[in-house]
Each structure stands twice: as C-alpha cells, then as structure tokens.
Write an enzyme that holds these catalytic residues in place. Sequence first.
Site, mmCIF file in Angstrom:
data_model
loop_
_atom_site.group_PDB
_atom_site.id
_atom_site.type_symbol
_atom_site.label_atom_id
_atom_site.label_comp_id
_atom_site.label_asym_id
_atom_site.label_seq_id
_atom_site.Cartn_x
_atom_site.Cartn_y
_atom_site.Cartn_z
ATOM 1 N N SER A 179 0.828 -1.206 0.000
ATOM 2 C CA SER A 179 0.000 0.000 0.000
ATOM 3 C C SER A 179 0.864 1.257 0.000
ATOM 4 O O SER A 179 1.877 1.333 0.703
ATOM 5 C CB SER A 179 -0.897 0.020 1.243
ATOM 6 O OG SER A 179 -1.583 1.250 1.342
ATOM 7 N N HIS A 181 0.090 3.831 1.412
ATOM 8 C CA HIS A 181 -0.042 4.407 2.751
ATOM 9 C C HIS A 181 1.130 4.013 3.658
ATOM 10 O O HIS A 181 1.414 4.706 4.632
ATOM 11 C CB HIS A 181 -1.366 3.983 3.382
ATOM 12 C CG HIS A 181 -2.555 4.680 2.800
ATOM 13 N ND1 HIS A 181 -2.910 5.971 3.122
ATOM 14 C CD2 HIS A 181 -3.478 4.260 1.897
ATOM 15 C CE1 HIS A 181 -3.996 6.329 2.460
ATOM 16 N NE2 HIS A 181 -4.365 5.301 1.695
ATOM 17 N N ASP A 188 -5.788 9.859 2.054
ATOM 18 C CA ASP A 188 -7.163 9.808 1.544
ATOM 19 C C ASP A 188 -7.885 11.038 2.067
ATOM 20 O O ASP A 188 -7.765 11.380 3.257
ATOM 21 C CB ASP A 188 -7.879 8.543 2.033
ATOM 22 C CG ASP A 188 -7.302 7.276 1.436
ATOM 23 O OD1 ASP A 188 -6.698 7.352 0.351
ATOM 24 O OD2 ASP A 188 -7.447 6.206 2.054
ATOM 25 N N GLU A 236 -9.676 5.917 -7.872
ATOM 26 C CA GLU A 236 -9.863 6.404 -6.508
ATOM 27 C C GLU A 236 -9.640 7.917 -6.462
ATOM 28 O O GLU A 236 -8.526 8.388 -6.218
ATOM 29 C CB GLU A 236 -8.893 5.699 -5.541
ATOM 30 C CG GLU A 236 -9.144 4.202 -5.420
ATOM 31 C CD GLU A 236 -8.251 3.542 -4.371
ATOM 32 O OE1 GLU A 236 -7.353 4.227 -3.821
ATOM 33 O OE2 GLU A 236 -8.457 2.346 -4.097
ATOM 34 N N HIS A 239 -7.737 9.398 -3.289
ATOM 35 C CA HIS A 239 -6.401 8.947 -2.880
ATOM 36 C C HIS A 239 -5.330 9.780 -3.596
ATOM 37 O O HIS A 239 -5.168 9.700 -4.808
ATOM 38 C CB HIS A 239 -6.244 7.460 -3.232
ATOM 39 C CG HIS A 239 -4.943 6.853 -2.788
ATOM 40 N ND1 HIS A 239 -4.854 5.922 -1.779
ATOM 41 C CD2 HIS A 239 -3.672 7.049 -3.220
ATOM 42 C CE1 HIS A 239 -3.585 5.561 -1.610
ATOM 43 N NE2 HIS A 239 -2.855 6.238 -2.484
#
Length: 256
Positions: A179, A181, A188, A236, A239
């Site tokens: 990810s 992240h 996000d 997305e 994101h």
Amino acid sequence: MVKPKSLSSTDDLPEAQRDLRGRVSVSVAGGRRWPRWTKWVIVACLSAITGLLASWLTYQSAESTPIAFESGALRLDGSAINASSGSDSRTLLGHRAYEEAPTNSLVPLSMDGGIQLRQAAARQFEAMIADAAAEGVRIIPLSGFRSIEDQQYLFFNIKAERGQTTRTRAEVSAPPGYSEHHTGYAVDVGDGSRPNLHLEVEFEQTPAFQWLAQNAARYSFELSFPPDNDQGIQYEPWHWRFVGDSDSLETFYRDR
C-alpha cells in the site's frame, strides 16, 4: 689440382646453397645442428600455451561474476543474486511493494492528531487545505500513514466480512506490504460538506475534488489511481500522494 687452403669447404658450392647453409646454426648436445627458425617455433608454441592458460583462468573467474539483468542480477550459471537497489520491484495483484516509513519520520496533521504523514508531506498538505478553506472549500484528511499490520486487517478481515474474492478486494485495497499508505506520503481525503461521498467514486463531483484537480499540483500532490491507470487499480479520486522531494519522487517513480 690441390685446392688452396684459403678456401673453405663450401666455397665451391652454388651461392644459393651457401646462403642456405649459412642459416644453419646452433649445435645441441651430441653435435647435431638445428635450423635457427626452430627456436621461434618453440617460442610461438609456448606463447600459445600461455594464452590458452590465461583464457582458461579468466573463464573460471567469470563463472562467479554477476551480470546485470533487469531489476536484479544473474550469475553465468543462471543462479539469482539479490539486487542492492533500495527499490522493490515486486508487485502483487497490481499493487507495488513499499517499505514502511520509519516512525521517527512521521508527524501528526494539526487538525487531526490521529492521522500522520511524513514531515514534508504534512507541511504541504496543511498549506493546501488552508488555501482551499480560504476559498470556501473544506478538504479533510481521512487516512494517512498505515502500518503493514493495519493493512493486514483492512485487507483480510474486511474481505472476509464482505465475502469478497481476493482479486475483488485488491481492486479497492492493497495487500499488506503493497500500500502507498505505508510510505507516509499518501493521504485519503474527503469533502467536509459531503461526508456521504467519502471513499466513493462520486467524490469526484464534490467541490473538494474539483479544487484538488485544479490546484493539488501546486503543493506537489497528485492522484495515485486515475481512471484506466496502468496498475489496473479501481479509480480512486480520494487517494492522493505527495511527490515534492527526492525521496518521495524516487519512492513512486524509480524504475521497476
């Protein structure tokens, strides 16, 4: 008639034969003579043998020498060698592998201490949402840094709760270790005036997304997964990732 002693035994030979006999040289044990060119033949043979020996030694050494091959290296015998590059070329279900950001590189966002980003990304993100707010647009952070352990729950537990297949889950959530992240550079976001559209594709219809689409690049943020992205990840619009310094740029754009 007696031959004068001043003449040698070869003086009465034709000139060509005398020249040839003159080239016959060095005697060896037993009194036998060999042509002078014999030593050059011996030297040539020794040189050839030396060259063959050097080539053989070079070949033996080369067997253990790695050669570059795409993201890693292979030995001449075909065995793999681990690459020394800091980037990870692995992918899983369309997602790229990322290392977890060091804890000491993270800072909390001032408006929500529970969400963390790397310092450079946090500074630019706060400046970005402050400028948006000055224009009446409420951009709020929903998620920042996530550890591999956090991603473990989000991928496997949510997949089980929703009865999703692995591939379906991977379209909306990265497997642990894969990810963005994990890097501390991804965030996000949502629109504070439209919470019902958080983490929904329809977020693109909100003032927050429209403001970001026009201005995010000024703060070194970009959309990670636009429509029809080359990773095959679902679009997305919420994101975004920071690419405003050398480390973040290499994290996302180094050749893989």
